[in-house]
Structures are given as structure tokens and as C-alpha cells.
Design an enzyme around this catalytic site. Structure first.
Site, PDB file in Angstrom:
ATOM      1  N   ASP A 295       1.035  -1.181   0.034  1.00 39.48           N
ATOM      2  CA  ASP A 295       0.135  -0.236  -0.075  1.00 39.48           C
ATOM      3  C   ASP A 295       0.838   1.170  -0.113  1.00 39.48           C
ATOM      4  O   ASP A 295       2.203   1.091   0.342  1.00 39.48           O
ATOM      5  CB  ASP A 295      -1.001   0.101   1.231  1.00 39.48           C
ATOM      6  CG  ASP A 295      -2.005   0.890   0.919  1.00 39.48           C
ATOM      7  OD1 ASP A 295      -2.146   1.836   0.089  1.00 39.48           O
ATOM      8  OD2 ASP A 295      -3.275   0.923   1.636  1.00 39.48           O
TER       9      ASP A 295
ATOM     10  N   GLU B 174     -10.295   7.142   4.018  1.00 38.59           N
ATOM     11  CA  GLU B 174      -9.317   6.662   5.248  1.00 38.59           C
ATOM     12  C   GLU B 174      -9.355   7.275   6.273  1.00 38.59           C
ATOM     13  O   GLU B 174     -10.513   7.481   6.732  1.00 38.59           O
ATOM     14  CB  GLU B 174      -7.907   6.687   4.162  1.00 38.59           C
ATOM     15  CG  GLU B 174      -7.803   6.214   3.030  1.00 38.59           C
ATOM     16  CD  GLU B 174      -6.270   6.041   2.500  1.00 38.59           C
ATOM     17  OE1 GLU B 174      -5.439   5.762   3.334  1.00 38.59           O
ATOM     18  OE2 GLU B 174      -6.093   6.095   1.091  1.00 38.59           O
TER      19      GLU B 174
HETATM   20  C1  BGC Z   1      -5.025   3.081   0.103  1.00 43.12           C
HETATM   21  C2  BGC Z   1      -5.300   1.964  -0.874  1.00 43.12           C
HETATM   22  C3  BGC Z   1      -5.352   2.603  -2.242  1.00 43.12           C
HETATM   23  C4  BGC Z   1      -3.619   3.277  -2.432  1.00 43.12           C
HETATM   24  C5  BGC Z   1      -3.478   4.020  -3.768  1.00 43.12           C
HETATM   25  C6  BGC Z   1      -3.824   3.781  -0.149  1.00 43.12           C
HETATM   26  O1  BGC Z   1      -3.608   5.142   0.643  1.00 43.12           O
HETATM   27  O2  BGC Z   1      -4.929   2.692   1.556  1.00 43.12           O
HETATM   28  O3  BGC Z   1      -6.368   1.423  -0.639  1.00 43.12           O
HETATM   29  O4  BGC Z   1      -5.387   1.614  -3.092  1.00 43.12           O
HETATM   30  O5  BGC Z   1      -3.627   4.244  -1.654  1.00 43.12           O
HETATM   31  O6  BGC Z   1      -4.384   4.854  -3.896  1.00 43.12           O
HETATM   32  C1  BGC Z   2      -2.534   9.822  -2.686  1.00 42.16           C
HETATM   33  C2  BGC Z   2      -3.544   8.390  -2.463  1.00 42.16           C
HETATM   34  C3  BGC Z   2      -3.250   7.855  -1.415  1.00 42.16           C
HETATM   35  C4  BGC Z   2      -3.081   8.681  -0.142  1.00 42.16           C
HETATM   36  C5  BGC Z   2      -2.372   7.931   0.968  1.00 42.16           C
HETATM   37  C6  BGC Z   2      -2.572  10.434  -1.362  1.00 42.16           C
HETATM   38  O1  BGC Z   2      -1.771  11.746  -1.522  1.00 42.16           O
HETATM   39  O2  BGC Z   2      -2.798  10.476  -3.742  1.00 42.16           O
HETATM   40  O3  BGC Z   2      -3.261   7.541  -3.732  1.00 42.16           O
HETATM   41  O4  BGC Z   2      -3.862   6.672  -1.064  1.00 42.16           O
HETATM   42  O5  BGC Z   2      -2.291   9.818  -0.482  1.00 42.16           O
HETATM   43  O6  BGC Z   2      -2.426   8.630   2.122  1.00 42.16           O
END
Ligand code: BGC
Ligand code: BGC
Length: 693
Positions: free
Chosen positions: A347, A544
Site C-alpha cells: 500500500d 481513509e
Molecule cells: C489506500 C489504498 C489505495 C492506495 C492507492 C492507499 O492510501 O490505502 O486502498 O489503493 O492508497 O491510492
Molecule cells: C495519494 C493517494 C493515497 C494517499 C495515501 C494521497 O496523496 O494520492 O493515492 O492513497 O495519499 O495517504
């Protein structure tokens, strides 16, 4: 410095272990009755099961992979393992560094343009592919492009956006999930993406977690059945280049393991479940996904602490606790016991949470079994540091070869080596495939759960005058939620969604424009002038950690931890207060990513419908609310709760099978017109707010 930081992290985690105590220990053996359409689980497993994949090993393919790997340099191999953000690397660097995969993170669009057309994405896909096919390596290895297509292909502009997982859970219809996934794959082919970071197979046990809406259910049986259906719909690994069987896209089962079981629903927090609970609750989605042939798995940001096993029992043992550093869970369990032979993608920078690691430098995560590192903007540092770690002997060459073997296995299995460039693939350039409105409308209607219908006020007559109120009645942003166009999904306006329909639009379509009045706050209107009121209220978008219901988060507007909607969104209670008790039925449509404590809102509504996060086709809700001219329902409610609904604030965790299970509406609840016998709900108590832990 590093050590004292690790120590603090350990102390915090152990405090959480002690505070949560037995509260999280739900009993896997007490299985709730499932809504029709969902197969029951097999009897509980005593240990991790082996899962037979729909895609068996092919000896000829394995021989070809071994030959390719034998001819690769260390640099080429590490390039395959490095995942930059597609929007932060040039095609020239993709070529130079032999990059194997790229991602579009939450905020990446072609040319930084949120409204970039599909053709711009497709041109980018071609440029990336051309770069990967013009390297100096002996065998050219085509690149893979991943994106979070988690409720339809919702990140590019102008697509039909489907309901989030939580709504589909209420539909108890695995075949619907399969059809939505196939439609998502078709959308993705138009923009040239080959890989989605979906499905999230979390079994969410504490709905205060901000990612609850990415979960289908608190019940592992639904998650297992749906995981298999979504993977089958997304991937079609037996495609033919002539397009007679269309290419599928790669699916990702995430987040391995126990993301839905963290203490108090804290994002990225510790999961304190005994191993039997990981096996029988949180693991079930993986059995479904791997069985259906999922080819990639994403480890979770959370940790799993099992002092009995020594995991997390000391600051040093915390490295194993963070799943990105857990050789036990990734190599021994996922790949060994379950038998997963695809590749593991980290991740987003998840390895930097492993004690002793940074994003670019983390031998432990690679040695634990992670094959592709989602390092985004830090790709160059990761590439260089990893090569250095191999040269120093901190990462064995055999591990690198295993990672590359897995990556090539997946690329070969999906036919990537035989595909032309993205724009030449069947279905590309066909913008019509970005739309799937009828299917989305079906999903919206099947996901609706009728929680209250006192006095049988529903279905409403399509005649007369209707007052529509509430902040979400005409907000495509609120109805689509997070992971839509942007990461948070919170700044989107209706013009970002051409062709979308809102609940308000649906009501107008059925009742006639001239008979419908909309007042967001209920100001300047008198319910007495209307035949009925439709109130559309609920949560606003989050993802998130921003969606965790704990103090300090943007979405928690009180200073305390709460899941009381009236505290979180007082404007919704205010609007209901203006229209209720005025002698006219109030039908509330509740747009949310999870059940919340809503007794006050229920008391101010004659009927109450949980509509979850329906996506761009929310107008289809009106067809279930309104009758035909002769008074007969057009469409019935068929949704059943896949999450238990609380009767008080702080009533979490709350899951069917709990020892003292006492929800307001139980798992599986949902009224319908056909089964009209449900007694009126009447007035619910409105207990004073509690002090939550
Ligand atoms: C998320 C994932 C996601 C990834 C890409 C992460 O922060 O936990 O679910 O696929 O970002 O965007
Ligand atoms: C990214 C996401 C990712 C997230 C994780 C964002 O800045 O664009 O893809 O899931 O950070 O914290």
C-alpha cells in the site's frame, strides 16, 4: 531517536491492546442467518486453509518466466519492483529504469486536469506502454497501470459511478457484483488502465472506521461470496486477442489482513484479534478472491499484534506487527498456507511504517514478501536504495528473483505480452463504454434498505406537490463519496458529473418539474402547502483516516468521539425539525458510508431509507419511493442490512453473533412493500449522549 520513536509507538499500541481487552473478541462460531442469495460459509477452520485458484500453474509458462528472469540484470529486476506514480515520472524514465508498473494515486490526472477526457488517459497509457516496450532489455516487458476503480471507474471524468461496496452488501446479489465489475473493466479499457486496486475485502467490525463504506459487510459470508464475484467480473484472463472474449483487468484483494478489525476502528491501527478470528472472519474475503483467481494482493497499513506469538510483544517485535513487515502473514500465511502465487503490491508507502524503515529503504518489507512497492514520488530513491541493499546482501537475490517471477507470471497470465498498445485493444476509444446507467440504477435500487415506513406512507403518490429538502438532495458529490474524481471526493461539484442524476432530479422526473419545490434548508417554505416532504440528508465525503469517528478528525465536528448523526451533522436535524410534525409525511433518504446513531432523525421521519453512497444514478431512488399512478409500487425495496444499526451512541463494535447483541435494526433487516406486516416503529428513545471511549 529512531529507537525512542519505536518505543513510543510500541507503548501506544500496547495501551490499545489493554484498553480494548475482550471487546473485539466476537465469536466466530455464532453465525447470523444470511439474506437469501448469499451462500453459507463452510464450518469454521481450525487453521489456515489451502485455497485452490481458478488459475492453476502452467509449467510451460513457468519455464518461459525462468528464461526471462535468467536474462535480466539486477537493475531491470528492481525496475519491475518499483511502482512510481504515473503522473510523476516521464516516459523516458520509465524506459531508462525498466519500470514494471505505475499507479494513478488519488489525485493524479493527465496534465493535472480533473476533467481530462478519456482520450488523454489513453494517450498516456500508450506513452507508458511505448516506453516499456523500447527498453534495452533482452525481452521487452509491457508495463501495468493501476488505479483505484473501487466503485466503477470513478477517478476519470464522465463515467457512470456505481454505489460503494456498502450499498452492494445490502443487495445480497453476487451476480450483480460480478456484472458491475465486468462493466468497470470495460470502463477501464477505454482509458487504458489494466489494473484496479479493488476489491477491498475488509470485514468491518467497528463502523467508526472511515473506510467502512469500502466494505460489503460485517459478515464474512457476504464478503467471501462477493470477493469471488468481483474478481471474476474484473479479470478475464482467458481473453483472446481478436477481442471475441474481451480483456479483463487485474483485480487486487486488499488490505491484507484485518484492516476491518482494528481497535476502535482506527485507520492503520492495531488489530488485536486472536489468530482464529483472522482465519475465520478477516481471512474469508481472501479465500473467495484467491479461489476466483485474483492475481494481486495488497498488504494493509494496520498491524496485527499477538503477544502470545511474540508479535508486538516488544519494540523490536513491532516490525513484525506492521503487516508490511510481516514475513509470517505475507510469506508464510498468504503465499505458503493459502497458496497465493500472484504478486503482492504494497500500500502507498506502507513500508515506511515498519520500524527501522524509510519509504526508499526497507529490506524487511521486501524480505517479508512484498514484490511491488507503491513508492509513488519516491520511486528513484527506492530503486537506488534497493539495488544497494541487494548488493550489500541485505536482500537475497533469490527473493528478488521470486518477486520478478511473480510479476512476470501475472503479466503473462493476463496475456499482457500478446496485447497491442492500449489504444489498439478491443474496447479502447469506445467512449460509450464509460456509461452503464441502467446497471448502476439497478444496483442503486437493490441497495436501498427501508428501515421505517410508519403508517405505510411509502410508496408516495406521484401526484400532488412535493417538497424536497436537505443538503444531499441535489449533491452528486455527497452521493458519490470518496475515491471519486479525487482522493477525498469532498471538493466535487455537480458540474464535475455530466449526465449524473440526483434524488431531486429523480423526483422531478416522476412527479413533474412544476410540482416539485426544492429548499435545501427548508427555509421560506411551508410543509402545509405540500402533499409530502422528501428529505435527503447524510454524511459528506471522506476517505481513509479523515473518516474515522474520533476527536481531531475533520469529519468529527464535536470534540468527542461520537457516531451520533445529530452531533456530526446538526444541519440535518435542523432541516428535519423544520418539516416534521407539520401534518405531512416526511420521507428521509439517508446518504451515508455506514450506519450511524440516528434515533432523532428517525423520530422526525415517517419513513426512513438507508441509501448508502449510491453514485451518479441516485435519481433511480425515486422509482422505489413513488408509486405508479394507480398507487401500485413501481419497484419494491429488497435491500437487507449487511451492517447492524445502532440504537445508541458509542454502540460499537456491534455485530451479529455478539454475546449481547442489541441493535436497533439487526443484520439482515429491511422492510418491503410485499411483506407489509412490519409494525410501526413509533417514537424511539433519545437517550442523552454518552461519553464514548
Ligand atoms: C489506500 C489504498 C489505495 C492506495 C492507492 C492507499 O492510501 O490505502 O486502498 O489503493 O492508497 O491510492
Ligand atoms: C495519494 C493517494 C493515497 C494517499 C495515501 C494521497 O496523496 O494520492 O493515492 O492513497 O495519499 O495517504
Amino acid at each position: 531517536m529512531r529507537r525512542s520513536f519505536d518505543l513510543m509507538r510500541w507503548v501506544a499500541a500496547m495501551a490499545a491492546v489493554m484498553l480494548a481487552g475482550g471487546a473485539l473478541r466476537s465469536r466466530a462460531a455464532d453465525r447470523p442467518a444470511l439474506p437469501a442469495g448469499i451462500p453459507a460459509l463452510p464450518p469454521p477452520y481450525a487453521t489456515w486453509p489451502h485455497v485452490d485458484s481458478a488459475i492453476p500453474k502452467d509449467p510451460a509458462l513457468e519455464a518461459r518466466i525462468a528464461q526471462i528472469v535468467a536474462g535480466m540484470t539486477l537493475e531491470e529486476k528492481v525496475g519491475q519492483m518499483t511502482q512510481p506514480d504515473a503522473h510523476l515520472i516521464s516516459p523516458a524514465d520509465v524506459r531508462k529504469y525498466h519500470i514494471g508498473t505505475v499507479l494513478s494515486g488519488g489525485g493524479g490526472w493527465p496534465n493535472g486536469d480533473k476533467r481530462a477526457p478519456a482520450s488523454a488517459w489513453l494517450a498516456m497509457a500508450d506513452a507508458l506502454w511505448d516506453a516499456s516496450m523500447s527498453t534495452d532489455s533482452k525481452v521487452k516487458i509491457p508495463i501495468l497501470w493501476g488505479i483505484d476503480a473501487v466503485h466503477g471507474h470513478a477517478r476519470p471524468f464522465g463515467t457512470t459511478v456505481f454505489p460503494h461496496h456498502i450499498g452492494l452488501g445490502a443487495a445480497h446479489d453476487p451476480d450483480l457484483v460480478r456484472r458491475l465489475a465486468a462493466a468497470t473493466a470495460a470502463q477501464m479499457r477505454v482509458t487504458g488502465h489494466d489494473w484496479t486496486f479493488s476489491p477491498c475485502v475488509a470485514v468491518v467490525r467497528d463502523d467508526r472506521w472511515g473506510r467502512t463504506y469500502e466494505s460489503w459487510s460485517e459478515d464474512p459470508a457476504i464478503v467471501r461470496a462477493y470477493a469471488a464475484a468481483e474478481v471474476a467480473g474484473l479479470q478475464n484472463l482467458t481473453a483472446t486477442p481478436d477481442g471475441k472474449k474481451p480483456y479483463g483487468v487485474l483485480a487486487t484483494a486488499k488490505h491484507f489482513l484485518g484492516d476491518g478489525g482494528t481497535a476502535k476502528g482506527s485507520d492503520q491501527g492495531p488489530n488485536l484479534a486472536p489468530e482464529a478470528e483472522l482465519i475465520n472472519i478477516h481471512g474469508q474475503g481472501y479465500y473467495g478472491a484467491i479461489g476466483a483467481g485474483v492475481q494481486t494482493v495488497m498488504p494493509s497499513f494496520n498491524s496485527w499484534l499477538d503477544p502470545k506469538k511474540g508479535i508486538g510483544a516488544s519494540p523490536a517485535a513491532m516490525a513484525e506487527g506492521k503487516i508490511h513487515g510481516s514475513k509470517y502473514l505475507i510469506s508464510d500465511v498468504l503465499e505458503g498456507k493459502l497458496g497465493f502465487d500472484g504478486f503482492v503490491v504494497s500500500d502507498w508507502k506502507g513500508e515506511n511504517q515498519v520500524p527501522g524503515c524509510t519509504t526508499t529503504r526497507c529490506a524487511r518489507a521486501i524480505n517479508a514478501g512484498i514484490d511491488v512497492m507503491m513508492v509513488a514520488d519516491e520511486w528513484k530513491g527506492f530503486y537506488e536504495d534497493t539495488i544497494a541493499l541487494v548488493k550489500k546482501g541485505e536482500i537475497p537475490m533469490a527473493r528478488i528473483d521470486d518477486a520478478v517471477t511473480r510479476i512476470l507470471r501475472v503479466k503473462l497470465r493476463m496475456g499482457l505480452f500478446d496485447m497491442p498498445k492500449p489504444s489498439q485493444r478491443p474496447g479502447a476509444k469506445d467512449a460509450a463504454r464509460l456509461q452503464a446507467k441502467a446497471l448502476a440504477a439497478e444496483a442503486v435500487q437493490k441497495s436501498l434498505v427501508l428501515l421505517k415506513n410508519d403508517g405505510h406512507v411509502l410508496p408516495l403518490k406521484p401526484a400532488g406537490k412535493i417538497l424536497v429538502v436537505g443538503k444531499s438532495a441535489n449533491s452528486v458529490g455527497n452521493q458519490t463519496g470518496g475515491w471519486t474524481l479525487t482522493w477525498q471526493g469532498d471538493q466535487n461539484v455537480n458540474d464535475d458529473f455530466p449526465g449524473a442524476s440526483t434524488v431531486l432530479a429523480g423526483v422531478k422526473r416522476l412527479v413533474g418539474d412544476q410540482h416539485v419545490t426544492y429548499s435545501e434548508r427548508g427555509d421560506g417554505v411551508s410543509p402545509a402547502d405540500f402533499d409530502a416532504v422528501v428529505a435527503v440528508i447524510g454524511e459528506t465525503p471522506y476517505v481513509e483516516f479523515t473518516g474515522d469517528l474520533m476527536p481531531g478528525n475533520p469529519n468529527v465536528r464535536g470534540a468527542r468521539r461520537t457516531m451520533e448523526h445529530a452531533v456530526l451533522y446538526p444541519e440535518d436535524l435542523a432541516v428535519l425539525d423544520k418539516v416534521s410534525g407539520k401534518g405531512k409525511p416526511v420521507v428521509t433518504v439517508f446518504i451515508s458510508g455506514r450506519p450511524l446513531y440516528t434515533n432523532k432523525e428517525l423520530n422526525r421521519s415517517s419513513a426512513f431509507v438507508a441509501a448508502w453512497l449510491p453514485g451518479t444514478e441516485a435519481g433511480a431512488i425515486a422509482d422505489v419511493l413513488f408509486a405508479e399512478a394507480d398507487g401500485k409500487p413501481r419497484k419494491d425495496f429488497s435491500g437487507k442490512l449487511s451492517f447492524s444499526w445502532p440504537k445508541a451512541d458509542c454502540q460499537q463494535p456491534l455485530n451479529a453473533g455478539d454475546a449481547s447483541y442489541d441493535p436497533l435494526f439487526p443484520f439482515g433487516f429491511g422492510q418491503s412493500y410485499a411483506a407489509a406486516g412490519a409494525p410501526d416503529l413509533g417514537k424511539l428513545p433519545e437517550p442523552a449522549s454518552l461519553k464514548c471511549d
